[in-house]
Design a protein around this motif. Structure first.
Motif, PDB file in Angstrom:
ATOM      1  N   GLY A 157       3.812   1.431  -1.123  1.00  0.00           N
ATOM      2  CA  GLY A 157       4.822   1.400  -2.237  1.00  0.00           C
ATOM      3  C   GLY A 157       6.166   1.184  -2.018  1.00  0.00           C
ATOM      4  O   GLY A 157       7.338   1.617  -2.504  1.00  0.00           O
TER       5      GLY A 157
ATOM      6  N   THR B 114       5.923  -2.230 -12.789  1.00  0.00           N
ATOM      7  CA  THR B 114       5.436  -3.127 -11.767  1.00  0.00           C
ATOM      8  C   THR B 114       4.598  -4.386 -12.442  1.00  0.00           C
ATOM      9  O   THR B 114       4.702  -5.501 -11.820  1.00  0.00           O
ATOM     10  CB  THR B 114       4.342  -2.348 -11.060  1.00  0.00           C
ATOM     11  OG1 THR B 114       4.910  -1.251 -10.381  1.00  0.00           O
ATOM     12  CG2 THR B 114       3.887  -3.112  -9.860  1.00  0.00           C
TER      13      THR B 114
ATOM     14  N   LYS C 241       0.819  -0.908   0.044  1.00  0.00           N
ATOM     15  CA  LYS C 241      -0.231  -0.124  -0.067  1.00  0.00           C
ATOM     16  C   LYS C 241       0.887   1.138   0.056  1.00  0.00           C
ATOM     17  O   LYS C 241       0.579   2.243  -0.538  1.00  0.00           O
ATOM     18  CB  LYS C 241      -0.913   0.066   1.159  1.00  0.00           C
ATOM     19  CG  LYS C 241      -1.825   1.201   1.150  1.00  0.00           C
ATOM     20  CD  LYS C 241      -2.761   1.106   2.608  1.00  0.00           C
ATOM     21  CE  LYS C 241      -3.450   2.331   2.669  1.00  0.00           C
ATOM     22  NZ  LYS C 241      -4.182   2.699   4.090  1.00  0.00           N
TER      23      LYS C 241
ATOM     24  N   ARG D 210       2.172  -5.765  -5.222  1.00  0.00           N
ATOM     25  CA  ARG D 210       2.686  -4.878  -6.149  1.00  0.00           C
ATOM     26  C   ARG D 210       3.832  -3.935  -5.740  1.00  0.00           C
ATOM     27  O   ARG D 210       4.031  -2.795  -6.178  1.00  0.00           O
ATOM     28  CB  ARG D 210       1.449  -4.012  -6.594  1.00  0.00           C
ATOM     29  CG  ARG D 210       0.374  -4.919  -7.475  1.00  0.00           C
ATOM     30  CD  ARG D 210      -0.775  -3.980  -8.106  1.00  0.00           C
ATOM     31  NE  ARG D 210      -0.516  -3.322  -8.945  1.00  0.00           N
ATOM     32  CZ  ARG D 210      -0.095  -3.790 -10.371  1.00  0.00           C
ATOM     33  NH1 ARG D 210      -0.289  -4.970 -10.735  1.00  0.00           N
ATOM     34  NH2 ARG D 210       0.214  -2.803 -11.249  1.00  0.00           N
ATOM     35  N   VAL D 211       4.804  -4.706  -5.313  1.00  0.00           N
ATOM     36  CA  VAL D 211       6.043  -3.849  -4.864  1.00  0.00           C
ATOM     37  C   VAL D 211       7.060  -5.073  -5.072  1.00  0.00           C
ATOM     38  O   VAL D 211       6.768  -6.195  -4.933  1.00  0.00           O
ATOM     39  CB  VAL D 211       6.027  -3.176  -3.481  1.00  0.00           C
ATOM     40  CG1 VAL D 211       5.311  -2.126  -3.292  1.00  0.00           C
ATOM     41  CG2 VAL D 211       5.711  -4.191  -2.631  1.00  0.00           C
TER      42      VAL D 211
ATOM     43  N   GLU E  10      13.292  -1.727  -8.389  1.00  0.00           N
ATOM     44  CA  GLU E  10      12.536  -0.596  -8.451  1.00  0.00           C
ATOM     45  C   GLU E  10      12.331   0.069  -9.735  1.00  0.00           C
ATOM     46  O   GLU E  10      11.598   0.576  -9.871  1.00  0.00           O
ATOM     47  CB  GLU E  10      12.940   0.173  -7.244  1.00  0.00           C
ATOM     48  CG  GLU E  10      12.328  -0.145  -5.740  1.00  0.00           C
ATOM     49  CD  GLU E  10      12.424   1.161  -4.782  1.00  0.00           C
ATOM     50  OE1 GLU E  10      13.398   1.752  -4.714  1.00  0.00           O
ATOM     51  OE2 GLU E  10      11.336   1.042  -4.279  1.00  0.00           O
TER      52      GLU E  10
END
Lengths: 315, 348
Positions: free
Chosen positions: B173, B321, B171, B211-212, B317
């Motif tokens: 990130g 994604t 959430k 989603r990270v 990073e």
């Protein structure tokens, strides 16, 4: 995992001992059963596995009688482990099984040898059961509703999950996804197949990956945990289906009861890790008797129908 | 799933309470030559100090011999000896990493449902400008800590705590770094009652949807499902003397050989070393340790991990994604497979 795995190893060395292989309770009773058989039959009349002992009430039951009752103990209602082929005959409408991926066979990629080679263990299981692996999968119908079915067979190396079992579960999930059919699983397993080392542990991740995608696409999955379901199978795909059912009395858990008892050096509470124990503690959705299994699954599919198009029902 | 783990742990606690004793399952017999040289060296150094004699040459010679003995020993360890190194009581554990390589750490406790499992250490972490969520098995260092952490064997609430914090990270990130160091998930009555298997399964499933970036590092013991419960990631790295196995060598020997004395054979057969696992395509890369293992030079070993985290997270990073999640999924969907061995369902 350990207790079940041990059992599966015993089984692979004594292929004809299906009626002897249930753990714990059986030992003190074995001689009684033997005596009774001796009284009733001459030696030539006694092929292996004529009698079975109930894991739950320790009654000795004539195999034929048990088979006539869907392998449910006439005395206490305990649900015996059903071999894979028998399970398919039991659950699917007659003549509807369309098996897929039956050709996939295990590989001994680690050159794993304990007392015998893993390759030899597989070869024996294949020969004894006439199937290539511990998982049978394909299309079929349950009371007219089309499903993708996958059944773990405890008789094949304790229903343990190696690369082929993991792959076939994943393929079944993908067949369900692309054909917009409900996925119905029956599990009975000692857990990961340690002869495949980390390749077997990775099947936990692989099967969850496949089910995660099925979920994303709106699929519907039902898992029926049958006796016994433990270790890496419980700790992966079997526990992440939309609906978790259990057969009465089924042993379901992460670690095997013997491992826990040994580790804690204490007696386990009565009924520990049995389906009813898990239901009480909120771990399964419902316990379903074999007599009600077809209707229950059919009904669940009907409730889940909006998840899919109406293709799944053509009866 | 690992069995002997807690028995070993309990035995260790038993001995530890009486005084110094070997850690669980650790026999460092293969170090006898090294230990001999080390004690000779200490003696010589003390002699030199006491007598004010210049023994510099002798000390240097002995140091060189010690160094080559360490190199020789550690370049030829058997699988079972490697397991002993992975379990070494002086090997850096999660709390050491927190104290040594993090510039900031805010521990977040609890699964907010049942309890706070000390065997799972979770919190907001920072190294330089790199912020991330740390999820780690905690073994503890002192006897008291080890007992509180069940020697690194987490309960369901530990796995649920980990999942809760991982979802928070997604959430916010923040990338996630998990450090695996467990003999296995705890095999006990409470653990079963609260759904140990389901908790692990849920984590494995949900980690595909985070989603990270997720970086997984096996820093010591990779004990089966208990390890995999925080072990699904974009990159899976292993320390040079860590191991990762479907079952402990002791458990495997007891089941398949029915003989605890065959544990070294089981360790060999299970192919649990980083070299084996990179060969099978299950582990992406190995983080080198100082000669003689992380316990010989803890600081340097942990600094290597620090640099690795910074480098890997920067790489991850930078990626898109959606692509990251697709390749994570693909990595496990095809885990360790021989290409072309299995059929593909069209349209997946």
């Amino acid at each position: 995992m350990t207790a079940q795995a041990e059992e599966r190893d015993d089984e692979s060395r004594e292929p004809e001992s299906a009626d002897k292989k249930q753990p714990s309770a059986e030992t003190p009773q074995a001689s009684t059963g033997k005596e009774r058989r001796r009284r009733l039959f001459k030696k030539k009349d006694m092929p292996g596995g004529l009698w079975l002992k109930c894991e739950s009430c320790a009654d000795t039951i004539f195999r034929k009688e048990l088979e006539g009752k869907r392998m449910v103990c006439p005395s206490c209602g305990f649900h015996f482990t059903m071999p894979g082929a028998a399970r398919i005959d039991f659950i699917l409408d007659e003549g509807t099984f369309d098996e897929r991926f039956a050709e996939l066979t295990a590989m001994d990629r680690l050159d794993f040898t304990d007392k015998v080679t893993y390759a030899e263990k597989i070869a024996r299981a294949v020969e004894r059961l006439g199937q290539n692996e511990a998982l049978l999968s394909g299309f079929g119908k349950i009371l007219g509703r089309r499903v993708v079915l996958a059944v773990l067979d405890f008789k094949f190396m304790g229903g343990s999950m190696g690369e082929v079992v993991g792959e076939k579960i994943s393929l079944a999930a993908e067949l369900a996804m692309t054909n917009k059919l409900p996925l119905v699983l029956f599990t009975s397993s000692g857990g990961a197949r340690m002869h495949e080392g980390m390749l077997s542990l990775m099947q936990m991740a692989k099967t969850c990956a496949a089910l995660s995608r099925l979920n994303e696409r709106g699929g519907f999955s039902i898992c029926v945990m049958t006796n016994p379901t433990t270790g890496g199978v419980t700790a992966s795909f079997a526990s992440v289906c939309d609906i978790t059912l259990a057969e009465p009395g089924a042993l379901i858990g992460f670690a095997g009861p013997r491992v826990i008892a040994t580790t804690l050096k204490q007696e386990l509470p009565p009924g520990f890790q049995r389906a009813e124990f898990l239901l009480d503690r909120g771990q399964v959705d419902a316990i379903v008797h074999r007599d009600d299994m077809h209707e229950t699954i059919a009904s669940l599919i009907d409730f889940g129908r909006k998840a899919w198009s109406d293709e799944s029902v053509d009866a | 799933m690992d069995l002997g783990a807690c028995a070993r742990a309990a035995a260790w606690g038993h001995y530890a309470a009486r005084g110094p004793a070997p850690a669980p399952g650790v026999s460092m017999n293969f170090e006898s030559r090294i230990q001999e040289l080390e004690s000779q060296l200490t003696e010589l150094q003390e002699l030199s100090k006491r007598t004010q004699l210049d023994l510099g040459d002798e000390i240097a010679t002995l140091e060189a011999r010690l160094q080559s003995a360490i190199e020789a020993t550690y370049s030829g360890l058997t699988a079972w000896e490697r397991v002993a190194v992975a379990r070494h009581p002086e090997r850096p554990v999660a709390s050491d990493y927190v104290a040594t390589i993090l510039d900031e750490f805010l521990e977040l406790h609890g699964d907010k449902v049942f309890g706070n499992d000390e065997a799972m250490l979770t919190g907001l972490a920072r190294i330089e400008d790199q912020r991330f969520m740390l999820i780690a098995h905690r073994k503890g260092r002192s006897t008291k800590e080890r007992l509180a952490c069940n020697f690194g064997c987490a309960h369901p609430e530990g796995y649920r705590k980990a999942l809760r914090k991982m979802k928070l990270a997604a959430k916010l990130g923040l990338p996630i770094v998990t450090m695996i160091n467990t003999p296995g998930a705890y095999p006990g009555i409470g653990a079963e009652e609260r759904g140990q298997a389901a908790a692990i399964a849920e984590n494995i499933l949900e980690m595909f949807s985070l989603r990270v970036p997720v970086l997984v590092i096996v820093i010591g013991e990779g004990g089966s499902g208990g390890a995999l419960g925080i072990g699904v990631g974009d990159r899976v790295l292993m320390m040079e003397f860590a191991y990762y196995s479907v079952i402990s060598p002791e458990g495997c020997a007891a089941i398949l050989w029915k003989d605890g004395a065959r544990t070294p054979d089981a360790a060999e057969a299970l192919k649990l070393t980083p070299a084996d696992l990179t060969g099978l395509g299950i582990v992406d890369a190995v983080i080198p340790e100082p000669v003689g293992g992380a316990h010989r030079d803890r600081e340097r070993s942990m600094q290597t991990v620090r640099e690795t985290i910074l480098r890997e997270l920067a790489d991850l990073e930078a990626r898109n994604t959606d692509e990251l999640l697709e390749s994570r999924w693909r990595k496990y969907r095809d885990a360790g497979e021989i290409e072309g061995r299995f059929p593909r369902v069209p349209g997946v």
